[in-house]
Design an enzyme around this catalytic site. Structure first.
Site, PDB file in Angstrom:
ATOM      1  N   LYS A 240      -6.512   8.831  14.514  1.00  0.00           N
ATOM      2  CA  LYS A 240      -5.864   9.697  13.513  1.00  0.00           C
ATOM      3  C   LYS A 240      -5.870  11.156  13.969  1.00  0.00           C
ATOM      4  O   LYS A 240      -4.908  11.886  13.739  1.00  0.00           O
ATOM      5  CB  LYS A 240      -6.540   9.537  12.151  1.00  0.00           C
ATOM      6  CG  LYS A 240      -6.347   8.158  11.531  1.00  0.00           C
ATOM      7  CD  LYS A 240      -4.872   7.817  11.362  1.00  0.00           C
ATOM      8  CE  LYS A 240      -4.648   6.615  10.463  1.00  0.00           C
ATOM      9  NZ  LYS A 240      -3.216   6.276  10.336  1.00  0.00           N
TER      10      LYS A 240
ATOM     11  N   GLY B 102       0.812  -1.216   0.000  1.00  0.00           N
ATOM     12  CA  GLY B 102       0.000   0.000   0.000  1.00  0.00           C
ATOM     13  C   GLY B 102       0.845   1.265   0.000  1.00  0.00           C
ATOM     14  O   GLY B 102       1.897   1.352  -0.649  1.00  0.00           O
TER      15      GLY B 102
ATOM     16  N   TYR C 288     -11.077   4.910  14.609  1.00  0.00           N
ATOM     17  CA  TYR C 288     -10.076   5.342  13.624  1.00  0.00           C
ATOM     18  C   TYR C 288      -9.940   6.872  13.618  1.00  0.00           C
ATOM     19  O   TYR C 288      -8.826   7.406  13.604  1.00  0.00           O
ATOM     20  CB  TYR C 288     -10.496   4.833  12.246  1.00  0.00           C
ATOM     21  CG  TYR C 288      -9.511   5.070  11.131  1.00  0.00           C
ATOM     22  CD1 TYR C 288      -8.392   4.245  10.955  1.00  0.00           C
ATOM     23  CD2 TYR C 288      -9.701   6.095  10.205  1.00  0.00           C
ATOM     24  CE1 TYR C 288      -7.497   4.445   9.905  1.00  0.00           C
ATOM     25  CE2 TYR C 288      -8.817   6.309   9.153  1.00  0.00           C
ATOM     26  CZ  TYR C 288      -7.717   5.470   9.010  1.00  0.00           C
ATOM     27  OH  TYR C 288      -6.836   5.686   7.964  1.00  0.00           O
TER      28      TYR C 288
HETATM   29  P1  NDP Z   1      -2.765  -1.227   3.973  1.00  0.00           P
HETATM   30  O1  NDP Z   1      -3.837  -1.920   4.722  1.00  0.00           O
HETATM   31  O2  NDP Z   1      -2.691  -1.385   2.486  1.00  0.00           O
HETATM   32  O3  NDP Z   1      -1.324  -1.644   4.589  1.00  0.00           O
HETATM   33  C1  NDP Z   1      -1.136  -1.544   5.967  1.00  0.00           C
HETATM   34  C2  NDP Z   1       0.307  -1.846   6.313  1.00  0.00           C
HETATM   35  O4  NDP Z   1       0.444  -1.666   7.741  1.00  0.00           O
HETATM   36  C3  NDP Z   1       0.721  -3.260   6.035  1.00  0.00           C
HETATM   37  O5  NDP Z   1       2.090  -3.314   5.654  1.00  0.00           O
HETATM   38  C4  NDP Z   1       0.533  -3.955   7.383  1.00  0.00           C
HETATM   39  O6  NDP Z   1       1.351  -5.105   7.567  1.00  0.00           O
HETATM   40  C5  NDP Z   1       0.965  -2.847   8.312  1.00  0.00           C
HETATM   41  N1  NDP Z   1       0.477  -3.009   9.669  1.00  0.00           N
HETATM   42  C6  NDP Z   1      -0.803  -3.093  10.101  1.00  0.00           C
HETATM   43  N2  NDP Z   1      -0.850  -3.267  11.432  1.00  0.00           N
HETATM   44  C7  NDP Z   1       0.440  -3.295  11.862  1.00  0.00           C
HETATM   45  C8  NDP Z   1       1.073  -3.484  13.112  1.00  0.00           C
HETATM   46  N3  NDP Z   1       0.354  -3.658  14.234  1.00  0.00           N
HETATM   47  N4  NDP Z   1       2.423  -3.491  13.170  1.00  0.00           N
HETATM   48  C9  NDP Z   1       3.173  -3.322  12.057  1.00  0.00           C
HETATM   49  N5  NDP Z   1       2.635  -3.131  10.824  1.00  0.00           N
HETATM   50  C10 NDP Z   1       1.292  -3.127  10.741  1.00  0.00           C
HETATM   51  O7  NDP Z   1      -2.898   0.301   4.397  1.00  0.00           O
HETATM   52  P2  NDP Z   1      -2.740   1.628   3.520  1.00  0.00           P
HETATM   53  O8  NDP Z   1      -1.498   1.561   2.724  1.00  0.00           O
HETATM   54  O9  NDP Z   1      -4.014   1.912   2.856  1.00  0.00           O
HETATM   55  O10 NDP Z   1      -2.599   2.710   4.690  1.00  0.00           O
HETATM   56  C11 NDP Z   1      -1.349   3.118   5.198  1.00  0.00           C
HETATM   57  C12 NDP Z   1      -1.580   4.209   6.218  1.00  0.00           C
HETATM   58  O11 NDP Z   1      -2.247   5.312   5.603  1.00  0.00           O
HETATM   59  C13 NDP Z   1      -2.441   3.784   7.394  1.00  0.00           C
HETATM   60  O12 NDP Z   1      -1.994   4.406   8.576  1.00  0.00           O
HETATM   61  C14 NDP Z   1      -3.809   4.323   7.016  1.00  0.00           C
HETATM   62  O13 NDP Z   1      -4.605   4.535   8.142  1.00  0.00           O
HETATM   63  C15 NDP Z   1      -3.428   5.619   6.330  1.00  0.00           C
HETATM   64  N6  NDP Z   1      -4.437   6.133   5.427  1.00  0.00           N
HETATM   65  C16 NDP Z   1      -4.841   5.398   4.347  1.00  0.00           C
HETATM   66  C17 NDP Z   1      -5.775   5.909   3.486  1.00  0.00           C
HETATM   67  C18 NDP Z   1      -6.228   5.175   2.274  1.00  0.00           C
HETATM   68  O14 NDP Z   1      -7.120   5.713   1.613  1.00  0.00           O
HETATM   69  N7  NDP Z   1      -5.686   4.030   1.936  1.00  0.00           N
HETATM   70  C19 NDP Z   1      -6.384   7.227   3.724  1.00  0.00           C
HETATM   71  C20 NDP Z   1      -5.870   7.917   4.863  1.00  0.00           C
HETATM   72  C21 NDP Z   1      -4.941   7.362   5.679  1.00  0.00           C
HETATM   73  P3  NDP Z   1       0.860  -6.565   7.002  1.00  0.00           P
HETATM   74  O15 NDP Z   1       1.061  -6.504   5.506  1.00  0.00           O
HETATM   75  O16 NDP Z   1       1.765  -7.522   7.667  1.00  0.00           O
HETATM   76  O17 NDP Z   1      -0.576  -6.706   7.378  1.00  0.00           O
END
Ligand code: NDP
Length: 240
Positions: free
Chosen positions: A151, A13, A147
């Site tokens: 945030k 992501g 959430y």
């Molecule tokens: P994804 O769900 O695509 O990826 C999440 C990533 O975070 C993965 O690599 C996952 O690891 C890791 N992760 C989750 N929980 C933990 C943990 N406890 N410890 C370590 N790593 C963890 O998320 P996005 O790329 O969409 O989002 C990234 C960030 O951006 C987040 O903080 C999200 O809240 C924020 N965001 C996203 C938006 C969107 O539209 N997508 C909008 C606004 C904010 P694993 O692969 O092992 O599960």
């Protein structure tokens, strides 16, 4: 010597795009992840960037993870707190566990990682921390009290820690992404997504690389006068 960067949730992501952009810009990058070994392996094969597994919600594991990265790459100069999860539900349906899990990961993870690198950054007089918030932390969102609270908390956390780092060469900033095309947004029902896109002036979802671009700006050595700020990258949605 390359600057050393940790990107939490850096294997897929938005985090993947951040890890890859930092790598291309010459940073020595460590990408953290939680449990999806398959995606982490594929990420490392594609990018050549090592992936490190630990739960950012667990302080002791963050300390151990940072130490492992420092041994492999050197002291950590940059932390991008990107790891995040959603456990959506209205107040009527949300369990206490869903509240705790989201707060512990999204907000607690920022504390844990910053605490784990803080003394070393202070000692070396340099640090760049970027926390990934969300437009839903700025505006709120139906079914997301956990959430939105986490945030929103990130934005306060960022400003408070920025004050502590300001005179020590450490900047702390946040990015508040709008809706970005990743697995997290793929989980939103199509009808809801259609309504969301209709409210984005640019007329589309964002790309993960568009968030990475902001991170690269904020972590640069030359960005030392930018601290405690939130960069909104949301296709203009904040104007509604
Ligand atoms: P994804 O769900 O695509 O990826 C999440 C990533 O975070 C993965 O690599 C996952 O690891 C890791 N992760 C989750 N929980 C933990 C943990 N406890 N410890 C370590 N790593 C963890 O998320 P996005 O790329 O969409 O989002 C990234 C960030 O951006 C987040 O903080 C999200 O809240 C924020 N965001 C996203 C938006 C969107 O539209 N997508 C909008 C606004 C904010 P694993 O692969 O092992 O599960």
């Amino acid at each position: 010597m390359s600057r050393v960067a940790i990107v939490t949730g850096g294997t897929r992501g938005i985090g993947e795009a951040i890890s890859v952009s930092l790598g291309k810009a010459g940073y020595a990058v460590a990408a953290n992840y939680a449990g999806n070994d398959e995606r982490a392996k594929a990420f490392t094969a594609r990018s050549g960037i090592a992936a490190y597994k630990w739960d950012v919600a667990d302080y002791a594991r963050c300390v151990a993870g940072v130490a492992k990265v420092a041994t492999a790459l050197g002291p950590v100069d940059v932390v991008v707190n990107n790891a995040g999860i959603t456990r959506d539900g209205t107040m009527r349906r949300m369990e206490r566990s869903g509240w705790d899990h989201v707060l512990d990961t999204n907000l607690g993870g920022c504390f844990n990682m910053c605490k784990a690198v803080w003394e070393s950054m202070l000692a070396r007089g340099f640090g760049r921390i970027v926390n990934i918030g969300s437009i839903n932390g700025q505006a709120g969102q139906y079914g997301q009290v956990n959430y939105a609270a986490a945030k929103s908390g990130i934005h306060g956390f960022t400003k408070a820690l920025a004050l502590e780092g300001a005179a020590k060469g450490i900047t702390v900033n946040a990015i508040a992404p709008g809706y970005i095309d990743t697995d997290m947004v793929a989980a939103v029902p199509a009808a809801v997504l259609e309504k969301i896109v209709a409210r984005i002036p640019v007329g589309r979802l964002g790309k993960a690389q568009e968030i990475a671009r902001g991170v690269l700006f904020l972590v640069a050595d030359e960005a030392g006068f930018v601290t405690g700020s939130t960069m909104s990258i949301n296709g203009g949605q904040h104007m509604y």
